[in-house]
Design an enzyme around this catalytic site. Sequence first.
Site, PDB file in Angstrom:
ATOM      1  N   HIS A   1       0.851  -1.195   0.000  1.00  0.00           N
ATOM      2  CA  HIS A   1       0.000   0.000   0.000  1.00  0.00           C
ATOM      3  C   HIS A   1       0.888   1.246   0.000  1.00  0.00           C
ATOM      4  CE1 HIS A   1      -3.921  -1.911   1.740  1.00  0.00           C
ATOM      5  NE2 HIS A   1      -3.319  -2.709   0.876  1.00  0.00           N
TER       6      HIS A   1
ATOM      7  N   TYR B   1      -8.393   5.057   8.539  1.00  0.00           N
ATOM      8  CA  TYR B   1      -8.431   5.335   9.977  1.00  0.00           C
ATOM      9  C   TYR B   1      -9.461   6.443  10.187  1.00  0.00           C
ATOM     10  CZ  TYR B   1      -3.998   2.799  10.698  1.00  0.00           C
ATOM     11  OH  TYR B   1      -3.014   1.836  10.763  1.00  0.00           O
TER      12      TYR B   1
ATOM     13  N   PRO C   1      -2.462  -0.282  19.327  1.00  0.00           N
ATOM     14  CA  PRO C   1      -2.290  -0.733  17.944  1.00  0.00           C
ATOM     15  C   PRO C   1      -2.494   0.331  16.867  1.00  0.00           C
ATOM     16  CG  PRO C   1      -4.348  -1.556  18.850  1.00  0.00           C
ATOM     17  CD  PRO C   1      -3.634  -0.898  19.976  1.00  0.00           C
TER      18      PRO C   1
ATOM     19  N   LYS D   1       2.541  -0.682  15.113  1.00  0.00           N
ATOM     20  CA  LYS D   1       3.987  -0.751  15.379  1.00  0.00           C
ATOM     21  C   LYS D   1       4.457  -2.011  16.096  1.00  0.00           C
ATOM     22  CE  LYS D   1       5.122   2.835  13.430  1.00  0.00           C
ATOM     23  NZ  LYS D   1       5.693   2.537  12.159  1.00  0.00           N
TER      24      LYS D   1
ATOM     25  N   TYR E   1       4.793   6.377  10.287  1.00  0.00           N
ATOM     26  CA  TYR E   1       3.958   5.218   9.947  1.00  0.00           C
ATOM     27  C   TYR E   1       4.753   4.172   9.168  1.00  0.00           C
ATOM     28  CZ  TYR E   1      -0.277   2.630   8.788  1.00  0.00           C
ATOM     29  OH  TYR E   1      -1.232   1.648   8.681  1.00  0.00           O
TER      30      TYR E   1
HETATM   31  P1  FAD Z   1       4.307 -12.358  21.133  1.00  0.00           P
HETATM   32  O1  FAD Z   1       3.770 -12.358  19.761  1.00  0.00           O
HETATM   33  O2  FAD Z   1       3.379 -12.096  22.258  1.00  0.00           O
HETATM   34  O3  FAD Z   1       5.003 -13.783  21.339  1.00  0.00           O
HETATM   35  C1  FAD Z   1       5.411 -14.243  22.596  1.00  0.00           C
HETATM   36  C2  FAD Z   1       5.337 -15.752  22.611  1.00  0.00           C
HETATM   37  O4  FAD Z   1       5.883 -16.230  23.844  1.00  0.00           O
HETATM   38  C3  FAD Z   1       3.914 -16.284  22.547  1.00  0.00           C
HETATM   39  O5  FAD Z   1       3.799 -17.217  21.500  1.00  0.00           O
HETATM   40  C4  FAD Z   1       3.693 -16.904  23.913  1.00  0.00           C
HETATM   41  O6  FAD Z   1       2.837 -18.031  23.865  1.00  0.00           O
HETATM   42  C5  FAD Z   1       5.083 -17.275  24.319  1.00  0.00           C
HETATM   43  N1  FAD Z   1       5.282 -17.372  25.779  1.00  0.00           N
HETATM   44  C6  FAD Z   1       4.722 -16.630  26.760  1.00  0.00           C
HETATM   45  N2  FAD Z   1       5.188 -17.009  27.960  1.00  0.00           N
HETATM   46  C7  FAD Z   1       6.069 -18.012  27.743  1.00  0.00           C
HETATM   47  C8  FAD Z   1       6.882 -18.800  28.591  1.00  0.00           C
HETATM   48  N3  FAD Z   1       6.868 -18.632  29.916  1.00  0.00           N
HETATM   49  N4  FAD Z   1       7.675 -19.734  28.046  1.00  0.00           N
HETATM   50  C9  FAD Z   1       7.703 -19.913  26.679  1.00  0.00           C
HETATM   51  N5  FAD Z   1       6.942 -19.189  25.830  1.00  0.00           N
HETATM   52  C10 FAD Z   1       6.138 -18.247  26.352  1.00  0.00           C
HETATM   53  N6  FAD Z   1       0.016  -5.105  16.788  1.00  0.00           N
HETATM   54  C11 FAD Z   1      -0.306  -4.378  15.725  1.00  0.00           C
HETATM   55  O7  FAD Z   1       0.569  -3.695  15.192  1.00  0.00           O
HETATM   56  N7  FAD Z   1      -1.602  -4.416  15.244  1.00  0.00           N
HETATM   57  C12 FAD Z   1      -2.575  -5.216  15.816  1.00  0.00           C
HETATM   58  O8  FAD Z   1      -3.712  -5.253  15.347  1.00  0.00           O
HETATM   59  C13 FAD Z   1      -2.249  -5.976  16.931  1.00  0.00           C
HETATM   60  N8  FAD Z   1      -3.182  -6.773  17.533  1.00  0.00           N
HETATM   61  C14 FAD Z   1      -2.817  -7.477  18.633  1.00  0.00           C
HETATM   62  C15 FAD Z   1      -3.747  -8.287  19.297  1.00  0.00           C
HETATM   63  C16 FAD Z   1      -3.415  -8.986  20.448  1.00  0.00           C
HETATM   64  C17 FAD Z   1      -4.442  -9.860  21.153  1.00  0.00           C
HETATM   65  C18 FAD Z   1      -2.106  -8.866  20.977  1.00  0.00           C
HETATM   66  C19 FAD Z   1      -1.721  -9.598  22.248  1.00  0.00           C
HETATM   67  C20 FAD Z   1      -1.172  -8.084  20.294  1.00  0.00           C
HETATM   68  C21 FAD Z   1      -1.513  -7.384  19.134  1.00  0.00           C
HETATM   69  N9  FAD Z   1      -0.577  -6.595  18.452  1.00  0.00           N
HETATM   70  C22 FAD Z   1      -0.920  -5.885  17.385  1.00  0.00           C
HETATM   71  C23 FAD Z   1       0.800  -6.510  18.835  1.00  0.00           C
HETATM   72  C24 FAD Z   1       1.680  -7.489  18.046  1.00  0.00           C
HETATM   73  O9  FAD Z   1       0.941  -8.629  17.687  1.00  0.00           O
HETATM   74  C25 FAD Z   1       2.837  -7.800  18.975  1.00  0.00           C
HETATM   75  O10 FAD Z   1       3.554  -6.596  19.161  1.00  0.00           O
HETATM   76  C26 FAD Z   1       3.771  -8.891  18.475  1.00  0.00           C
HETATM   77  O11 FAD Z   1       3.114 -10.145  18.494  1.00  0.00           O
HETATM   78  C27 FAD Z   1       5.017  -8.941  19.368  1.00  0.00           C
HETATM   79  O12 FAD Z   1       5.762 -10.084  19.103  1.00  0.00           O
HETATM   80  P2  FAD Z   1       6.580 -10.794  20.249  1.00  0.00           P
HETATM   81  O13 FAD Z   1       7.269 -11.923  19.575  1.00  0.00           O
HETATM   82  O14 FAD Z   1       7.364  -9.811  21.000  1.00  0.00           O
HETATM   83  O15 FAD Z   1       5.504 -11.334  21.296  1.00  0.00           O
HETATM   84  C1  DHB Z   2      -4.153  -3.622  11.300  1.00  0.00           C
HETATM   85  C2  DHB Z   2      -3.834  -3.500  12.624  1.00  0.00           C
HETATM   86  C3  DHB Z   2      -3.430  -2.277  13.110  1.00  0.00           C
HETATM   87  O1  DHB Z   2      -3.099  -2.146  14.397  1.00  0.00           O
HETATM   88  C4  DHB Z   2      -3.352  -1.165  12.283  1.00  0.00           C
HETATM   89  O2  DHB Z   2      -2.976   0.033  12.793  1.00  0.00           O
HETATM   90  C5  DHB Z   2      -3.659  -1.307  10.956  1.00  0.00           C
HETATM   91  C6  DHB Z   2      -4.065  -2.542  10.464  1.00  0.00           C
HETATM   92  C7  DHB Z   2      -4.586  -4.946  10.796  1.00  0.00           C
HETATM   93  O3  DHB Z   2      -4.781  -5.860  11.613  1.00  0.00           O
HETATM   94  O4  DHB Z   2      -4.784  -5.083   9.588  1.00  0.00           O
END
Ligand code: FAD
Ligand code: DHB
Length: 392
Positions: free
Chosen positions: A72, A200, A292, A296, A384
């Site tokens: 996009h 948005y 969200p 980021k 962004y």
């Molecule tokens: P995570 O993806 O949280 O991965 C951590 C992993 O560690 C998980 O798989 C978990 O099961 C595992 N874990 C936890 N504890 C333990 C343990 N004790 N031992 C071993 N493993 C463990 N960001 C956006 O930009 N847009 C969005 O729309 C958006 N929606 C989201 C919705 C939800 C419900 C959540 C929780 C987050 C969302 N985010 C979104 C944020 C984005 O998904 C996260 O920033 C991203 O997943 C971060 O990655 P990570 O690997 O740091 O952590």
């Molecule tokens: C989506 C999630 C976001 O947090 C955002 O700012 C834009 C798009 C998505 O899930 O597509």
Amino acid sequence: MRTQIAIIGAGPAGLMLSHLLHLQGIESVVLETRGQQAVESTIRAGVLEQGTVDLLNQTGLGERMRAEGAQHHGIRLAFGGQQHRIDLTELTDRAITVYAQHEVLKDLIAARQAANGQLHFEVEQVELKALDSERPQVYYRHQGEQRRIDCDFVIGCDGFHGISRAAMPGGLRQDYTRIYPFGWFGILVEAPPSSDELIYARHSRGFALISTRSPGVQRMYFQCDPTENVEQWSDDRIWNELESRLENHDGWSLKKGRIFQKNVVGMRSFVTEPMRCKRLLLAGDSAHIVPPTGAKGLNLAMADVCLLSQALETFYRHKSWRRLDSYSDDALQRVWRAEHFSWWMTNMLHTRSDDSAFQQRLQLSELQYTVKSRSAMTVLAENYVGSPFQMM
Ligand code: FAD
Ligand code: DHB
């Protein structure tokens, strides 16, 4: 078992770190509490910054993203019945790609498994020990047996609710938190796209976002109470709410379809400092959370592990602690920029029940300025799309 790096968590941060280390000839073991199927099917983020896209492409993981993701070049801000385009590419020479987080995870898991990487799902009772010694240990249960890893470093990639952050010495750690009085109600819909770019929207009833997943599946969100029960929301009620918030005088209309997933996510800003203590380092959501609105979270996780893999390479190749010593400060610069941007976008686009008429006017004025002034549009666009990741 002996390895160089023990990685806790197989989210984007943990899996990408393990992949990058493998490419540099550094051994790691990844421990994950959930099952592979659960990791590969949890619906979360969708927007990849150019830095994340470049990283996936440069490390051989971009094939499916290039085929199935959508690039996009702009986004729309909608308010007062009109949509306003921010041309990301014209303003920054960069673009974003819409490709779901769980698809990135499938690609990462497939690559680690193809390389016979040590990736263990469904582990239990993970405990970190001897973190201030030269030989940290990780204890856990897997397939009914007690196991132990001896390693050089432990990397906490276990998300906000993981155990790693708590293993940082309390006296050293400083946490910064902001909780927002709203959440996002997210839906997945079988329908054609309503727009070729993300919208948005700010409306007096609250924020709404139109995103996409594929030509046949759309992702939409609207601001809600963080304790909202999805059972209370019939499909009709959801469509009425989205249509009200996206009302416009330009003939644009929302394309509806079968809603096949509904969920509510809370919103917070959170940073813990520092991100390293001796041989324990944090990356991704274990160290920081953003609301969200700026898209980021996933991108910050990728930027962290990009830095971290280089710091670890410098350690092993040149026997130098230099980049490990500066990892926390280096990563936190990008983290705080994203924290500010996400907080700013959230405040500009969401409404609060206690907003005064004065605050509402200020919010509208800020939106009007943001879509009118090239400088203001550039500030939004630069943040962004994100700055390039620091590569070697
Ligand atoms: P995570 O993806 O949280 O991965 C951590 C992993 O560690 C998980 O798989 C978990 O099961 C595992 N874990 C936890 N504890 C333990 C343990 N004790 N031992 C071993 N493993 C463990 N960001 C956006 O930009 N847009 C969005 O729309 C958006 N929606 C989201 C919705 C939800 C419900 C959540 C929780 C987050 C969302 N985010 C979104 C944020 C984005 O998904 C996260 O920033 C991203 O997943 C971060 O990655 P990570 O690997 O740091 O952590
Ligand atoms: C989506 C999630 C976001 O947090 C955002 O700012 C834009 C798009 C998505 O899930 O597509």
